[in-house]
Design an enzyme around this catalytic site. Structure first.
Site, short mmCIF file in Angstrom:
data_model
loop_
_atom_site.label_atom_id
_atom_site.label_comp_id
_atom_site.label_asym_id
_atom_site.label_seq_id
_atom_site.Cartn_x
_atom_site.Cartn_y
_atom_site.Cartn_z
N CYS A 2 0.84 -1.21 0.00
CA CYS A 2 0.00 0.00 0.00
C CYS A 2 0.87 1.26 0.00
O CYS A 2 1.95 1.26 0.59
CB CYS A 2 -0.95 0.10 1.18
SG CYS A 2 -2.23 -1.14 1.20
N ARG A 30 6.45 -0.69 -3.84
CA ARG A 30 6.04 -1.18 -2.53
C ARG A 30 5.19 -2.45 -2.63
O ARG A 30 5.09 -3.20 -1.67
CB ARG A 30 5.24 -0.09 -1.79
CG ARG A 30 6.05 1.13 -1.45
CD ARG A 30 5.18 2.24 -0.94
NE ARG A 30 4.61 1.95 0.36
CZ ARG A 30 5.18 2.25 1.52
NH1 ARG A 30 6.34 2.85 1.52
NH2 ARG A 30 4.61 1.96 2.66
N TRP A 80 -2.65 -3.02 -1.51
CA TRP A 80 -2.27 -4.43 -1.42
C TRP A 80 -3.34 -5.07 -0.55
O TRP A 80 -3.42 -4.79 0.65
CB TRP A 80 -0.88 -4.55 -0.81
CG TRP A 80 -0.26 -5.91 -0.91
CD1 TRP A 80 0.49 -6.38 -1.95
CD2 TRP A 80 -0.28 -6.95 0.07
NE1 TRP A 80 0.92 -7.65 -1.68
CE2 TRP A 80 0.46 -8.03 -0.44
CE3 TRP A 80 -0.86 -7.09 1.32
CZ2 TRP A 80 0.65 -9.22 0.24
CZ3 TRP A 80 -0.68 -8.27 2.02
CH2 TRP A 80 0.07 -9.32 1.48
N ASN A 106 -3.53 3.22 4.64
CA ASN A 106 -2.56 2.11 4.75
C ASN A 106 -2.69 1.53 6.14
O ASN A 106 -2.75 2.29 7.11
CB ASN A 106 -1.12 2.60 4.64
CG ASN A 106 -0.75 2.99 3.24
OD1 ASN A 106 -1.57 2.93 2.33
ND2 ASN A 106 0.49 3.41 3.05
N GLY A 107 -2.66 0.21 6.26
CA GLY A 107 -2.72 -0.42 7.57
C GLY A 107 -4.00 -1.21 7.75
O GLY A 107 -4.64 -1.60 6.76
N GLU A 518 19.94 -16.93 1.49
CA GLU A 518 19.65 -15.71 0.74
C GLU A 518 19.64 -15.98 -0.78
O GLU A 518 18.78 -15.49 -1.50
CB GLU A 518 20.67 -14.61 1.10
CG GLU A 518 20.64 -13.35 0.24
CD GLU A 518 19.36 -12.54 0.33
OE1 GLU A 518 18.48 -12.88 1.14
OE2 GLU A 518 19.24 -11.59 -0.45
N LYS A 522 16.45 -15.31 -3.16
CA LYS A 522 16.49 -14.42 -4.32
C LYS A 522 15.91 -15.13 -5.54
O LYS A 522 15.11 -14.57 -6.29
CB LYS A 522 17.92 -13.96 -4.67
CG LYS A 522 18.54 -12.89 -3.84
CD LYS A 522 17.93 -11.52 -3.95
CE LYS A 522 16.77 -11.34 -3.02
NZ LYS A 522 17.04 -10.93 -1.66
N GLU A 525 12.09 -15.62 -5.16
CA GLU A 525 11.32 -14.38 -5.23
C GLU A 525 11.12 -13.90 -6.65
O GLU A 525 10.02 -13.51 -7.02
CB GLU A 525 12.05 -13.26 -4.46
CG GLU A 525 11.94 -13.36 -2.98
CD GLU A 525 12.50 -12.12 -2.29
OE1 GLU A 525 13.69 -11.82 -2.46
OE2 GLU A 525 11.74 -11.46 -1.56
N HIS A 541 21.38 -35.32 6.42
CA HIS A 541 20.33 -35.66 7.39
C HIS A 541 18.93 -35.55 6.76
O HIS A 541 17.94 -35.45 7.47
CB HIS A 541 20.42 -34.75 8.62
CG HIS A 541 21.70 -34.92 9.37
ND1 HIS A 541 21.97 -36.04 10.13
CD2 HIS A 541 22.81 -34.15 9.43
CE1 HIS A 541 23.18 -35.93 10.65
NE2 HIS A 541 23.72 -34.79 10.23
N LYS A 638 7.17 -4.69 -1.08
CA LYS A 638 8.49 -4.24 -0.61
C LYS A 638 8.49 -4.03 0.90
O LYS A 638 9.42 -4.42 1.59
CB LYS A 638 8.86 -2.94 -1.34
CG LYS A 638 10.25 -2.43 -1.01
CD LYS A 638 11.33 -3.30 -1.60
CE LYS A 638 12.72 -2.83 -1.26
NZ LYS A 638 13.71 -3.90 -1.46
O1 M6R Z 1 12.24 -3.97 4.96
P1 M6R Z 1 12.72 -5.20 5.64
O2 M6R Z 1 14.17 -5.43 5.49
O3 M6R Z 1 12.30 -5.27 7.08
O4 M6R Z 1 11.98 -6.39 4.91
C1 M6R Z 1 12.07 -7.70 5.35
C2 M6R Z 1 11.64 -8.65 4.27
O5 M6R Z 1 10.31 -8.43 3.94
C3 M6R Z 1 12.51 -8.52 3.02
O6 M6R Z 1 13.86 -8.72 3.31
C4 M6R Z 1 12.08 -9.53 1.95
O7 M6R Z 1 12.39 -10.82 2.34
C5 M6R Z 1 12.71 -9.14 0.62
N1 M6R Z 1 11.75 -9.28 -0.41
C6 M6R Z 1 13.93 -9.92 0.31
O8 M6R Z 1 14.36 -9.81 -0.99
#
Ligand code: M6R
Length: 643
Positions: A2, A30, A80, A106-107, A518, A522, A525, A541, A638
């Site tokens: 949002c 966002r 969103w 928002n919220g 990570e 990536k 995502e 394991h 985001k």
């Molecule tokens: O803004 P933040 O770092 O708190 O966000 C945390 C996660 O939402 C963020 O790292 C998310 O996993 C990303 N999309 C990673 O690429």
């Protein structure tokens, strides 16, 4: 997740609708699934609104073809969906029964069912499935009871529970109001006009001077006059903050995607994160007038470091010597990639400071039974500073009298207000791609700076620790990242070979294990390929059962104490016909590697940064080949401002 954009122009020469539309485009990153704009039509003194599901292009098509939005006042929103599907109807803005009030929100309004029940009894008509619509009717209800617009907004704000950033347009008096309780709202004034938004990115092209609303504050704007009041009705004096992000940072500048641009910005982001924070030893401490000395990149770095003893000074951190000396452990809370940066920071804290580090997901911490103590230093890591789970966890730690610190990228964000012991800004500049890249690597560097800062006070002497080598490696890091970026084409060729694979396994050990997590995140995502990160030693394991000739396994291999162990894990995969891809800082003497990506060597604590970069490029190229929406992957936002 949002986004709000609003504009009040004192003349109607500038189309407020178009200013708001442009602002919403800057907020797109966002994450959203519908959008809308409401504007004041001076011809009939009414509010007109346009709302569309799907991408913002659907709304802009409507606006640019059919409706010029000739107006000086407008509020807009990207939504969103949380309550109600992402339909045209449920998109914001929402109007009251008379059409005199438009709101964007928002919220979440947690008590909306109760409020709606009362308003329905009072005769209000609801037309959407959202929680947000209740806000417009609530304000209307107070106006019907005879309260002024501002008093109605204030009373409504006091009655709502949950978290809300709300912008309100009130046509009869040509006024706007902005209310903050939770999600961020930033205001900017230029030439008598008022701009306001969920974050600074849409404001940068107008001004670098902004006002951050704090929780429980309401801004009222009318004909060039801005008043900010508390929920208690008291006038609040606000400081203007200067932002040193320039507008070009929110443009792609010749790159195909923001994510690509942000990957390539990492050398300068890392430089920005450390350059002013490495100082002469005799200039640090609580002496605020210390002269900060940056290292001259163009001179022999080793000589500069050898000549003086360098230490770390963190300008916005308020941890005192006493805080550090009394700390018995460091607790990290974060989500997503920031959680992985926390795992790495925890590893570094334990190694460099000899203090136990505990790392929690924000969402687990807030509902778990972790015993927080007043001797804990609790560190929240967040790119956006808006992540609801992380912020709630920190609020909890604060209530238990812990010392709260944050590592954050966005100035003035919520997390920075919660952190009673200050902030380490990552200085990575705006990160627009939903998948975090430059903010992640900057977080790791800032985690290391925090560890070095703590070590300066707690005096722990790690075995074999040579500060001059570490400082030299920090300074050389940007060049080493550049070197990896020059290998972009090679990494693209590797991606070409594997982009059709439905599964990937990422394996690493020690400080590189979080990088395996990570790398897998990536890929998931942005390419929607299933990928799993695992500690290499744990593979036998369980996960080893999924290895066959179709499974690519990405190994993060480093020439350190654990290299022989990881090499054994590679052999185990080979024995089961798995496809081996390696990223390594040395030439391993192993046969049967399908693809090897070589990166420069560095100190152990900096190595996660270098290993992250090829994995970002690998995910990027796979997503490019698959044709996914790289900057705004499906279902993702985001800033995750809801639970
Ligand atoms: O803004 P933040 O770092 O708190 O966000 C945390 C996660 O939402 C963020 O790292 C998310 O996993 C990303 N999309 C990673 O690429």
């Amino acid at each position: 997740m949002c986004g709000i954009m609003g504009f009040y122009g004192i003349s109607e020469e500038e189309s407020a609708g178009l200013v708001v539309l442009k602002g919403l485009q800057n907020l797109e990153y966002r994450g959203y699934d519908s959008s809308g704009i409401a504007y004041y039509n001076s011809l009939n003194n009414k509010i007109e609104s346009i709302k569309r599901s799907g991408k913002l292009a659907n709304l802009s098509k409507e606006i640019l073809c059919g409706n010029p939005l000739k107006s000086g006042i407008a509020i807009g929103h990207i939504r969103w969906a949380t309550h109600g599907k992402p339909t045209n109807e449920n998109a914001h803005p929402h109007l009251d029964c008379t059409g005199n009030i438009a709101i964007v929100h928002n919220g979440i309004i947690e008590n909306y069912i109760k409020l709606k029940g009362r308003l329905l009894k009072n005769g209000h008509k609801f037309i959407t499935d959202t929680d947000s619509e209740v806000i417009a009717h609530l304000i209307e209800d107070y106006i019907l009871q005879g309260f002024s617009f501002s008093e109605s907004v204030r009373r409504s704000a006091l009655e709502m529970k949950g978290s809300f950033a709300v912008a309100i347009l009130y046509a009869p008096e040509k006024r706007v109001a902005a209310v903050k309780y939770g999600p961020p709202l930033v205001l900017a004034q230029k030439g008598g006009n008022l701009y306001f938004a969920s974050d600074i990115s849409p404001l940068l092209e107008y001004t670098g001077e902004v006002i951050y609303l704090k929780n429980s504050e309401i801004a009222y704007f009318n004909d060039g006059v801005l008043d900010i009041l508390s929920f208690g009705g008291k006038k609040v004096k606000k400081k203007v903050a200067k932002i040193n992000w320039d507008a070009s940072k929110v443009a792609k500048s010749g790159f195909s995607h923001f994510m690509q641009k942000e990957i390539y910005e990492q050398p300068s982001c890392i430089l920005d994160a450390f350059s002013s924070r490495i100082v002469f030893e005799n200039n640090i401490g609580d002496n605020k007038s210390s002269k900060i000395v940056s290292i001259d990149k163009n001179k022999n770095i080793a000589q500069q470091l050898a000549a003086k003893k360098f230490k770390v000074a963190l300008e916005d951190l308020r941890l005192t010597k006493k805080d550090v000396e009394s700390a018995q452990r460091i607790v990290f809370v974060a989500c997503g990639s920031s959680y992985y940066a926390s795992l790495i920071s925890g590893y570094i804290i334990e190694s460099l400071c000899g203090l136990p580090a505990i790392v929690h997901y924000g969402s687990e911490f807030r509902y778990g039974s972790f015993p927080v103590k007043n001797t804990d230093i609790v560190v929240g890591i967040s790119q956006s500073g808006e992540t609801a789970d992380t912020n709630s966890a920190l609020e909890l730690a604060l209530a238990k009298k812990a010392k709260v610190v944050s590592i954050c990228n966005v100035p003035g964000s919520q997390i920075t207000a919660i952190s009673n012991k200050g902030v380490i800004y990552t200085h990575a500049g705006p990160e627009i791609g939903v998948a975090s890249t430059k903010a992640f690597t900057s977080q790791i560097l800032c985690g290391l700076l925090l560890a070095l800062f703590i070590r300066q006070y707690n005096g722990f002497l790690p075995l074999g620790y040579d500060p001059s080598v570490l400082f030299k490696d920090i300074v050389e890091l940007p060049q080493k990242i550049e070197k990896i970026l020059l290998e972009g084409e090679k990494i693209r060729d590797v991606a070409k070979k594997y982009y059709k694979s439905p599964n990937f396994l990422y394996l690493g050990r020690g400080i590189l294990y979080p990088i395996a997590l990570e790398g897998a995140l990536k890929l998931k995502e942005i390419s929607y390929i299933h990928a799993e990160g695992y500690p290499a030693g744990e593979m036998k394991h369980g996960p080893i059962a999924i290895i066959d000739e179709n499974m690519p396994v990405m190994f993060l291999l480093s020439n350190n104490l654990l290299s022989s162990k990881t090499v054994s894990n590679i052999e185990e995969i080979k024995a089961r016909d798995g496809i081996i891809i390696t990223i390594s800082d040395y030439e391993p003497d192993i046969e049967g590697i399908s693809d090897a990506i070589k990166i420069p060597e560095t100190s152990l604590f900096l190595s996660p940064i270098l290993y992250a970069v090829p994995l970002q490029l690998f995910a990027y190229h796979i997503a490019l080949l698959k044709g996914t929406d790289i900057d705004q992957p499906r279902n993702l936002a985001k800033s995750v401002t809801v639970e």
